[in-house]
Scaffold this active site. Structure first.
Site, short mmCIF file in Angstrom:
data_model
loop_
_atom_site.label_atom_id
_atom_site.label_comp_id
_atom_site.label_asym_id
_atom_site.label_seq_id
_atom_site.Cartn_x
_atom_site.Cartn_y
_atom_site.Cartn_z
N LYS A 13 0.83 -1.22 0.00
CA LYS A 13 0.00 0.00 0.00
C LYS A 13 0.86 1.27 0.00
O LYS A 13 0.64 2.19 -0.78
CB LYS A 13 -0.92 0.03 1.24
N ARG A 88 -9.14 1.14 9.45
CA ARG A 88 -8.74 -0.23 9.74
C ARG A 88 -9.77 -0.95 10.59
O ARG A 88 -9.57 -2.12 10.92
CB ARG A 88 -7.44 -0.20 10.53
N ARG A 127 11.83 -6.06 4.51
CA ARG A 127 11.71 -4.60 4.37
C ARG A 127 12.79 -3.88 5.18
O ARG A 127 13.09 -4.25 6.31
CB ARG A 127 10.34 -4.14 4.86
N ARG A 160 11.98 -2.19 10.72
CA ARG A 160 10.93 -1.68 11.61
C ARG A 160 10.72 -2.65 12.77
O ARG A 160 10.77 -3.87 12.59
CB ARG A 160 9.62 -1.54 10.82
N ARG A 171 0.06 -8.87 13.58
CA ARG A 171 -0.53 -7.91 12.63
C ARG A 171 -1.44 -8.62 11.64
O ARG A 171 -2.51 -8.11 11.29
CB ARG A 171 0.58 -7.17 11.88
P1 AP5 Z 1 4.94 -1.60 1.78
O1 AP5 Z 1 4.59 -0.76 0.59
O2 AP5 Z 1 5.70 -0.97 2.89
O3 AP5 Z 1 3.62 -2.34 2.29
P2 AP5 Z 1 2.39 -1.80 3.14
O4 AP5 Z 1 1.17 -2.46 2.63
O5 AP5 Z 1 2.39 -0.30 3.17
O6 AP5 Z 1 2.81 -2.43 4.53
P3 AP5 Z 1 2.83 -1.84 6.01
O7 AP5 Z 1 3.50 -2.89 6.82
O8 AP5 Z 1 3.42 -0.46 6.06
O9 AP5 Z 1 1.35 -1.79 6.31
P4 AP5 Z 1 0.73 -1.88 7.67
O10 AP5 Z 1 -0.67 -1.62 7.26
O11 AP5 Z 1 0.96 -3.07 8.48
O12 AP5 Z 1 1.54 -0.79 8.51
P5 AP5 Z 1 1.27 0.71 8.87
O13 AP5 Z 1 2.52 1.43 8.70
O14 AP5 Z 1 0.04 1.22 8.20
O15 AP5 Z 1 5.75 -2.87 1.24
C1 AP5 Z 1 6.28 -3.83 2.13
C2 AP5 Z 1 7.63 -4.35 1.60
O16 AP5 Z 1 7.40 -5.02 0.36
C3 AP5 Z 1 8.64 -3.24 1.29
O17 AP5 Z 1 9.93 -3.71 1.62
C4 AP5 Z 1 8.54 -3.03 -0.23
O18 AP5 Z 1 9.75 -2.60 -0.79
C5 AP5 Z 1 8.14 -4.41 -0.70
N1 AP5 Z 1 7.23 -4.39 -1.85
C6 AP5 Z 1 6.19 -3.54 -2.08
N2 AP5 Z 1 5.57 -3.85 -3.23
C7 AP5 Z 1 6.24 -4.93 -3.75
C8 AP5 Z 1 6.07 -5.72 -4.92
N3 AP5 Z 1 5.08 -5.45 -5.80
N4 AP5 Z 1 6.91 -6.75 -5.12
C9 AP5 Z 1 7.91 -7.03 -4.22
N5 AP5 Z 1 8.13 -6.32 -3.10
C10 AP5 Z 1 7.30 -5.27 -2.86
O19 AP5 Z 1 0.88 0.57 10.42
C11 AP5 Z 1 1.84 0.23 11.40
C12 AP5 Z 1 1.18 0.16 12.75
O20 AP5 Z 1 0.62 1.47 13.10
C13 AP5 Z 1 -0.03 -0.80 12.87
O21 AP5 Z 1 0.36 -2.12 13.14
C14 AP5 Z 1 -0.80 -0.16 14.04
O22 AP5 Z 1 -0.19 -0.46 15.28
C15 AP5 Z 1 -0.64 1.33 13.79
N6 AP5 Z 1 -1.69 1.87 12.93
C16 AP5 Z 1 -1.55 2.39 11.67
N7 AP5 Z 1 -2.73 2.78 11.18
C17 AP5 Z 1 -3.66 2.48 12.12
C18 AP5 Z 1 -5.08 2.63 12.17
N8 AP5 Z 1 -5.78 3.15 11.14
N9 AP5 Z 1 -5.72 2.21 13.31
C19 AP5 Z 1 -5.03 1.70 14.36
N10 AP5 Z 1 -3.70 1.52 14.35
C20 AP5 Z 1 -3.01 1.92 13.25
#
Ligand code: AP5
Length: 218
Positions: A13, A88, A127, A160, A171
């Site tokens: 994402k 979420r 990552r 991370r 997660r």
């Molecule tokens: P990446 O693009 O970073 O993936 P992502 O879907 O953004 O993954 P996240 O882990 O950031 O999502 P998340 O929803 O768990 O975390 P968030 O930061 O929102 O890609 C991942 C890896 O794959 C990278 O290394 C990239 O290079 C690689 N990649 C990408 N595309 C690829 C492809 N096509 N092919 C190969 N490799 C590829 O949230 C973190 C924490 O914050 C949560 O756990 C929670 O505690 C809190 N939080 C955030 N939002 C909320 C909310 N709305 N409510 C409550 N808590 C929240």
């Protein structure tokens, strides 16, 4: 263009949101990035969020809803936005609907990224992130040209804290229990587009652009 990116942790994402913001001249609102910034700055909100994030649990709705409400009130979101990682929970989605309605806006699309569990685990485990400019890399799929240092700013890349195996497990479980119900929620509102996120980054971006082009100008 006003869109939400939905999908399990690690589906890509954030990677795609960065590309979409440049192509369509809209802003990215990532609750994960906003929370990590608060943690880095050791604000009271950051201190509260840290323990939830490290364990892979969701930060309480009231905290994240407040963050998003502020960002949506900012003039920078007027030309459009991509919400990455929000909503979420159903409660967050309902609150988002109310905030947008209060400013006479509505969502154009919700894109649900689909990637197998096995691939998601590979993506998260490899990552690497830049603690200074927040660029994201992958040890195998998208390595930095400078090895262990950031391509953009030269800072040493880090893993991370929630990309450890135990936190990844939590997660993924939290996603199934609390976030996956949003797929039906938005399908019922006829806003959902499914997207195969399993291919290479550029191929996914091409497919995503086709979905989004009717809603924005490049
Ligand atoms: P990446 O693009 O970073 O993936 P992502 O879907 O953004 O993954 P996240 O882990 O950031 O999502 P998340 O929803 O768990 O975390 P968030 O930061 O929102 O890609 C991942 C890896 O794959 C990278 O290394 C990239 O290079 C690689 N990649 C990408 N595309 C690829 C492809 N096509 N092919 C190969 N490799 C590829 O949230 C973190 C924490 O914050 C949560 O756990 C929670 O505690 C809190 N939080 C955030 N939002 C909320 C909310 N709305 N409510 C409550 N808590 C929240």
């Amino acid at each position: 263009m006003r869109v939400v990116f939905l999908g399990a942790p690690g589906v890509g994402k954030g990677t795609q949101a960065d590309r979409v913001t440049s192509k369509f001249n809209i802003v990215k609102i990532s609750t994960g990035d906003l929370l990590r910034e608060a943690v880095r700055n050791q604000t009271p909100l950051g201190r509260e969020a840290k323990s939830y994030m490290d364990q892979g649990k969701l930060v309480p709705d009231s905290v994240v809803i407040g963050l998003v409400r502020n960002k949506l009130a900012d003039p920078s979101s007027r030309n459009g936005f991509v919400l990455d990682g929000f909503p979420r929970t159903v409660a967050q989605a309902e609150e988002l609907g109310k905030v947008l309605a209060s400013t006479h806006r509505q969502l154009d699309r919700v894109v649900n990224f689909q990637v197998s569990r096995e691939d998601v685990i590979k993506r998260l485990s490899g990552r690497r992130s830049c603690p200074k400019c927040q660029a994201t890399f992958h040890a195998d799929f998208a390595p930095s040209k400078k090895g262990a240092a950031c391509d953009r700013c030269g800072e040493t890349l880090v893993q991370r804290s929630d990309d450890r195996p135990e936190a990844i497990e939590t997660r993924l479980k939290v996603y199934e229990e609390q976030t996956a119900p949003l797929i039906r929620y938005y399908r019922d509102q006829q806003l959902l587009s499914e997207l195969d996120g399993s291919g290479p980054v550029e191929a996914v971006f091409e497919a995503l652009s086709k979905v989004l082009t009717p809603y924005g100008t490049t």
